[in-house]
Motif scaffolding. Structure first.
Motif, PDB file in Angstrom:
ATOM      1  N   PRO A 161       0.805  -1.227   0.000  1.00 47.33           N
ATOM      2  CA  PRO A 161       0.000   0.000   0.000  1.00 47.33           C
ATOM      3  C   PRO A 161       0.837   1.275   0.000  1.00 47.33           C
ATOM      4  CG  PRO A 161      -0.034  -1.039   2.171  1.00 47.33           C
ATOM      5  CD  PRO A 161       0.600  -2.023   1.234  1.00 47.33           C
ATOM      6  N   ARG A 162       2.013   1.246   0.617  1.00 47.07           N
ATOM      7  CA  ARG A 162       2.842   2.454   0.659  1.00 47.07           C
ATOM      8  C   ARG A 162       3.350   2.834  -0.728  1.00 47.07           C
ATOM      9  NH1 ARG A 162       3.367  -0.073   5.419  1.00 47.07           N
ATOM     10  NH2 ARG A 162       3.424   1.163   7.338  1.00 47.07           N
ATOM     11  N   LEU A 188       5.567  11.630   3.928  1.00 49.10           N
ATOM     12  CA  LEU A 188       4.578  11.504   4.999  1.00 49.10           C
ATOM     13  C   LEU A 188       3.443  10.558   4.611  1.00 49.10           C
ATOM     14  CD1 LEU A 188       4.282  15.183   6.280  1.00 49.10           C
ATOM     15  CD2 LEU A 188       5.350  13.253   7.447  1.00 49.10           C
ATOM     16  N   PHE A 189       3.128  10.487   3.324  1.00 45.81           N
ATOM     17  CA  PHE A 189       2.046   9.612   2.887  1.00 45.81           C
ATOM     18  C   PHE A 189       2.338   8.147   3.202  1.00 45.81           C
ATOM     19  CE2 PHE A 189      -1.725  10.679   0.193  1.00 45.81           C
ATOM     20  CZ  PHE A 189      -1.847  11.984   0.629  1.00 45.81           C
ATOM     21  N   THR A 193      -0.871   4.532   6.412  1.00 38.36           N
ATOM     22  CA  THR A 193      -1.448   3.205   6.627  1.00 38.36           C
ATOM     23  C   THR A 193      -1.592   2.887   8.111  1.00 38.36           C
ATOM     24  OG1 THR A 193       0.723   2.134   6.551  1.00 38.36           O
ATOM     25  CG2 THR A 193      -0.473   2.351   4.470  1.00 38.36           C
ATOM     26  N   GLU A 194      -0.847   3.637   8.957  1.00 35.32           N
ATOM     27  CA  GLU A 194      -0.888   3.369  10.401  1.00 35.32           C
ATOM     28  C   GLU A 194      -1.333   4.600  11.167  1.00 35.32           C
ATOM     29  OE1 GLU A 194       3.123   2.390  10.186  1.00 35.32           O
ATOM     30  OE2 GLU A 194       2.841   0.219  10.223  1.00 35.32           O
ATOM     31  N   PRO A 221      -6.680   7.653   6.940  1.00 38.28           N
ATOM     32  CA  PRO A 221      -7.112   8.348   8.155  1.00 38.28           C
ATOM     33  C   PRO A 221      -8.069   9.498   7.860  1.00 38.28           C
ATOM     34  CG  PRO A 221      -4.911   9.046   7.535  1.00 38.28           C
ATOM     35  CD  PRO A 221      -5.256   7.903   6.638  1.00 38.28           C
ATOM     36  N   VAL A 222      -8.750   9.931   8.892  1.00 36.87           N
ATOM     37  CA  VAL A 222      -9.582  11.132   8.820  1.00 36.87           C
ATOM     38  C   VAL A 222      -8.661  12.340   8.694  1.00 36.87           C
ATOM     39  CG1 VAL A 222     -11.210  12.578  10.096  1.00 36.87           C
ATOM     40  CG2 VAL A 222     -11.397  10.068  10.197  1.00 36.87           C
ATOM     41  N   GLY A 223      -9.015  13.263   7.818  1.00 41.15           N
ATOM     42  CA  GLY A 223      -8.239  14.487   7.678  1.00 41.15           C
ATOM     43  C   GLY A 223      -8.930  15.650   8.364  1.00 41.15           C
TER      44      GLY A 223
END
Length: 241
Positions: A161-162, A188-189, A193-194, A221-223
């Motif tokens: 996924p990264r 940072l992206f 995933t964590e 994640p929620v932004g």
């Protein structure tokens, strides 16, 4: 380690019979230990640690920024519009290469092939530091058709996924104004995933997060957008509470 897991699953013959773990274990210990390790030094003496990183990386961040600007210009010159879902983006090598079946592939695969090959060829690159102890990349593997086939047709996006997230950010960034932090944002992206929540004053980062969300191979994640400066710091503390 995700790449290593895919090699173990798909190409176990590439693995060394006896991994050279001296440097690997020392690096992992420095990365993870709670007394005196890298993150402890970052917390206790961030300025000093940042100076070490700058000395090692040199102009890499500036080079990354220029590459992003060049990619954006290429995209604009080609007349691309940001109206396609990331899951629809396909690409192909400029010239036929052994290991490629000749059909267009998901764009993240081609970018991962190029980027990973470059990284593993470069002494001191983190990919090489972490993978070379397990896989001998200096005996023709990176120039082989099997290496091309591995990236363009074999690996699973759910397992990497990264790789997809860094490509997704890089592609979406080409439709937005480039800032001095764009190269760092791409790194940072890799951590999303964590991550449960991203709190930032960078609207562009949040926008790209939302562009990636529908097509991403993993939950994102929620932004949360906060103001810049002291007001943003207070909003961040309030959100954490």
């Amino acid at each position: 380690m995700e790449i290593l897991d895919e090699i173990r699953r798909l190409r176990p013959g590439w693995l060394r019979r006896e991994p050279d773990l001296v440097f690997f274990n020392r690096s992992r210990s420095d990365w993870s230990r709670k007394m005196g390790g890298f993150w402890v030094r970052c917390a206790n003496s961030p300025g000093q640690e940042a100076s070490y990183v700058r000395e090692m990386e040199g102009s890499l961040l500036e080079q990354a920024g220029q590459q992003i600007k060049d990619a954006r210009k290429e995209m604009l010159d080609a007349g691309w519009k940001s109206n396609l879902s990331l899951s629809e983006i396909r690409a192909s090598p400029k010239h036929p290469i052994k290991g490629w079946n000749g059909e267009r592939v998901d764009a993240w695969r081609l970018e991962s092939l190029v980027g990973t090959t470059y990284a593993l060829s470069r002494p001191g690159h983190p990919y090489r530091d972490w993978l070379h102890p397990f896989v001998d990349v200096d005996r023709g593997l990176l120039q082989s058709s099997a290496w091309v086939e591995f990236w363009l047709h074999a690996v699973s996006v759910q397992a990497l996924p990264r790789q997809w997230l860094r490509w997704g950010h890089s592609f979406a960034q080409r439709f937005r104004k480039v800032s001095p932090g764009s190269g760092g944002d791409n790194q940072l992206f890799s951590y999303l995933t964590e991550t449960d929540r991203v709190i930032t004053a960078d609207k562009g980062f949040i926008d790209i997060l939302e562009v990636c969300r529908p097509s991403a191979p993993c939950a994102l994640p929620v932004g949360q957008l906060v103001p810049a400066g002291p007001e943003g710091a207070e909003a961040t503390i309030a959100a954490l509470h």
